[in-house]
Enzyme design. Structure first.
Site, PDB file in Angstrom:
ATOM      1  N   LYS A  18      49.947   8.247 -34.565  1.00 31.37           N
ATOM      2  CA  LYS A  18      48.878   9.015 -34.554  1.00 31.37           C
ATOM      3  C   LYS A  18      48.373   9.563 -33.322  1.00 31.37           C
ATOM      4  O   LYS A  18      48.573   8.733 -32.223  1.00 31.37           O
ATOM      5  CB  LYS A  18      47.558   8.461 -35.368  1.00 31.37           C
ATOM      6  CG  LYS A  18      46.493   9.513 -36.047  1.00 31.37           C
ATOM      7  CD  LYS A  18      47.374  10.205 -37.443  1.00 31.37           C
ATOM      8  CE  LYS A  18      46.230  10.838 -37.890  1.00 31.37           C
ATOM      9  NZ  LYS A  18      46.685  11.350 -39.306  1.00 31.37           N
TER      10      LYS A  18
HETATM   11  P1  NAD Z   1      40.538  20.211 -41.939  1.00 25.69           P
HETATM   12  O1  NAD Z   1      40.272  20.404 -40.692  1.00 25.69           O
HETATM   13  O2  NAD Z   1      41.602  21.282 -42.267  1.00 25.69           O
HETATM   14  O3  NAD Z   1      39.361  20.175 -42.742  1.00 25.69           O
HETATM   15  C1  NAD Z   1      38.327  19.278 -42.786  1.00 25.69           C
HETATM   16  C2  NAD Z   1      37.581  19.828 -43.483  1.00 25.69           C
HETATM   17  O4  NAD Z   1      36.216  18.529 -43.673  1.00 25.69           O
HETATM   18  C3  NAD Z   1      36.660  20.888 -43.153  1.00 25.69           C
HETATM   19  O5  NAD Z   1      36.284  21.582 -44.464  1.00 25.69           O
HETATM   20  C4  NAD Z   1      35.243  20.467 -42.601  1.00 25.69           C
HETATM   21  O6  NAD Z   1      34.236  21.330 -42.945  1.00 25.69           O
HETATM   22  C5  NAD Z   1      34.979  19.419 -43.539  1.00 25.69           C
HETATM   23  N1  NAD Z   1      33.872  18.212 -43.256  1.00 25.69           N
HETATM   24  C6  NAD Z   1      33.957  17.838 -41.777  1.00 25.69           C
HETATM   25  N2  NAD Z   1      32.906  16.897 -41.515  1.00 25.69           N
HETATM   26  C7  NAD Z   1      32.360  16.827 -42.974  1.00 25.69           C
HETATM   27  C8  NAD Z   1      31.435  16.093 -43.557  1.00 25.69           C
HETATM   28  N3  NAD Z   1      30.564  15.380 -42.860  1.00 25.69           N
HETATM   29  N4  NAD Z   1      30.971  16.368 -44.879  1.00 25.69           N
HETATM   30  C9  NAD Z   1      31.752  17.088 -45.288  1.00 25.69           C
HETATM   31  N5  NAD Z   1      32.919  17.705 -45.056  1.00 25.69           N
HETATM   32  C10 NAD Z   1      33.174  17.774 -43.690  1.00 25.69           C
HETATM   33  O7  NAD Z   1      41.363  18.816 -41.931  1.00 25.69           O
HETATM   34  P2  NAD Z   1      42.432  18.282 -43.339  1.00 25.69           P
HETATM   35  O8  NAD Z   1      43.646  18.634 -42.803  1.00 25.69           O
HETATM   36  O9  NAD Z   1      41.854  18.975 -44.631  1.00 25.69           O
HETATM   37  O10 NAD Z   1      42.153  16.915 -43.143  1.00 25.69           O
HETATM   38  C11 NAD Z   1      41.157  16.092 -44.015  1.00 25.69           C
HETATM   39  C12 NAD Z   1      41.499  14.739 -44.270  1.00 25.69           C
HETATM   40  O11 NAD Z   1      42.693  14.360 -44.935  1.00 25.69           O
HETATM   41  C13 NAD Z   1      41.432  14.043 -42.797  1.00 25.69           C
HETATM   42  O12 NAD Z   1      40.824  12.575 -43.089  1.00 25.69           O
HETATM   43  C14 NAD Z   1      43.044  13.897 -42.663  1.00 25.69           C
HETATM   44  O13 NAD Z   1      43.297  12.692 -41.923  1.00 25.69           O
HETATM   45  C15 NAD Z   1      43.378  13.644 -44.072  1.00 25.69           C
HETATM   46  N6  NAD Z   1      44.820  14.009 -44.276  1.00 25.69           N
HETATM   47  C16 NAD Z   1      45.174  15.284 -43.883  1.00 25.69           C
HETATM   48  C17 NAD Z   1      46.602  15.547 -44.227  1.00 25.69           C
HETATM   49  C18 NAD Z   1      46.998  17.053 -43.809  1.00 25.69           C
HETATM   50  O14 NAD Z   1      48.262  17.175 -44.138  1.00 25.69           O
HETATM   51  N7  NAD Z   1      46.270  17.727 -43.271  1.00 25.69           N
HETATM   52  C19 NAD Z   1      47.430  14.702 -44.756  1.00 25.69           C
HETATM   53  C20 NAD Z   1      47.092  13.283 -45.016  1.00 25.69           C
HETATM   54  C21 NAD Z   1      45.749  12.895 -44.743  1.00 25.69           C
END
Ligand code: NAD
Length: 440
Positions: free
Chosen positions: A105
């Protein structure tokens, strides 16, 4: 006192699962620490002329099952311990979903909202140059995570390619593309990667509910976070018969007890406004008249977790379900789409309350499953149709759910503990087989 430091939590999860698995002491020591941590300093000149230095991280946790694999996060809270925990969870997740990768990561501590696109590109390219000796299709393969996206992955491929040219590498061009996944389609990306994590979460919930003999029809769902993962999980859950009643982003959220009519229009509204607030949509019209008509109300990002719904989906950041709110959660099922959303203390409270937690390392593994498909297509010069990708994704998820339930039944443990046990057994098996072949 139990710490909410993500890395300490990850180590506790490891120790706890190791008790069920006859884990070799050397194996436990290997997994207790990452193989390598990299910290780099990235000075750039901002568009204003001011010079600023950012810190970038890459943690390579373990590569017994294959190249290190895991996302890059751009966020102000990124630090070494967070990245170590996220890298450890990737090692576990890749074993649960059974793709031939280890765990890694990375990220840069920055607030992307405060940087221009030009500044972000400069920073990403410099970060790539500094990581270039450590990443590669068969070494370590980054991907998007919070605040990173296909465009950023495209910059990384470009810069990596330039760097290889100067080193006169003989990697073929398709192979070079496999240095990162989650790329734009015209730069070797896979069909279906953008939606993969959200769709994978939907397949996971459907498979778990099938086991529990629950039907999705009219079960209500609240989703925290409306980025890549949150918006697609909401969209696919709705398409599969769940009633999505609430969604939130970092600023605020919307709640319509009778169900958000169409997630697709909410997505488009958020894209235009940059915010979810006020996205009460009927067809393509999103306004406050609709809020009244639909009986909706505004909610805070935290309130979304405590609504009277059947399923809560944290899809934003870690440590959002804590001992402070775990007793207030009314849902009977939690689908962890974010990485590490539940603290250890909260997990214990949820277990005592018989709330089913579908753990992150299972629930959000669809993203890395399709990243593996992308990497495989690049290395074998293939291009799969979206239907084929989704079909293969579903098969992978269903087989992981099956294996996790088998471990849960065998050891009489929660789905989270069962996922860790399964992962540790698979990693230890690969290690022993590697040893026999003279690798360790
Ligand atoms: P992203 O940047 O696309 O979206 C993050 C979202 O979370 C945004 O809508 C933001 O406004 C919101 N957010 C941030 N702080 C917040 C809070 N305190 N309360 C409510 N909402 C809040 O990121 P993503 O890719 O959607 O990732 C989200 C989660 O999923 C992370 O934990 C990431 O590690 C995990 N994840 C992502 C992937 C992927 O393929 N993108 C895969 C596995 C896990």
């Amino acid at each position: 006192m139990i710490s909410n430091n993500a890395w300490e939590r990850a180590q506790e999860q490891l120790r706890s699962a190791a008790r069920y698995t006859n884990l070799d002491h050397l194996m436990l020591a290997k997994l207790t620490n990452p193989d390598r941590v990299i910290e780099v300093y990235l000075p750039i000149k901002l568009d204003s002329g001011e010079v600023k230095v950012f810190t970038g991280f890459r943690v390579q946790h373990n590569n017994i099952r294959g190249p290190y694999k895991g996302g890059l996060r751009y966020h102000q809270d990124v630090d070494m311990d967070e990245v170590k925990a996220l890298a450890f969870w990737m090692t576990m997740k890749n074993a649960v979903i059974d793709v031939p990768f280890g765990g890694g990561k990375g990220g840069i501590a920055l607030d992307p909202k405060k940087l221009t696109e030009n500044e972000l590109e400069n920073l990403t390219r410099q970060f790539t140059r500094k990581l270039a000796d450590f990443i590669g299709p068969r070494k370590d393969v980054p991907a998007p995570d919070v605040n990173t996206n296909p465009k950023i992955m495209g910059w990384i491929v470009d810069e990596y390619e330039k760097n290889l040219k100067t080193q006169k590498s003989n990697l073929k061009s398709d192979e070079i593309l496999a240095v990162v996944t989650g790329k734009p389609l015209n730069r070797g990306g896979s069909e279906g990667r953008t939606e993969a994590t959200g769709l994978g979460g939907t397949y996971t919930l459907l498979a778990v509910f099938k086991k529990l003999r629950k039907k999705p029809q009219d079960l209500t769902v609240a989703v925290q976070g409306f980025g890549n993962v949150g918006r697609y999980v909401a969209y696919f859950l709705q398409k599969n018969g769940f009633k999505v009643v609430a969604a939130s982003d970092s600023k605020s959220g919307i709640y319509i007890p009778n169900g958000i009519p169409d997630i697709d229009h909410v997505q488009k509204c958020k894209e235009v406004k940059g915010l979810l607030a006020g996205c009460y949509c009927v067809g393509s019209v999103c306004d406050l008249d609709n809020k009244k008509r639909l009986g909706g109300r505004d909610i805070s990002s935290d309130e979304v977790l405590e609504l009277p719904v059947d399923v809560v989906v944290p899809a934003a950041l870690e440590n959002v379900i804590t001992k402070k709110n775990a007793r207030k959660i009314k849902a009977k099922t939690i689908l962890e789409m974010a990485n590490g959303p539940t603290t250890l203390e909260a997990d214990e409270i949820l277990r005592k309350r018989n709330i089913i937690v579908i753990p992150d390392i299972l629930a959000n593994s669809g993203g890395v499953a399709v990243s593996y498909f992308e990497w495989y297509q690049n290395l074998h010069n293939q291009r799969w149709a979206k239907e084929e990708v989704f079909h293969k994704l579903r098969a992978k998820i269903e087989s992981a759910v099956e294996a996790v339930f088998a471990a849960s039944d065998k050891h009489k443990v929660t789905l989270r503990e069962a996922s860790y046990i399964l992962a540790l057994e698979r990693i230890q098996k690969a290690w022993k087989e590697g040893d026999k072949n003279g690798k360790s």
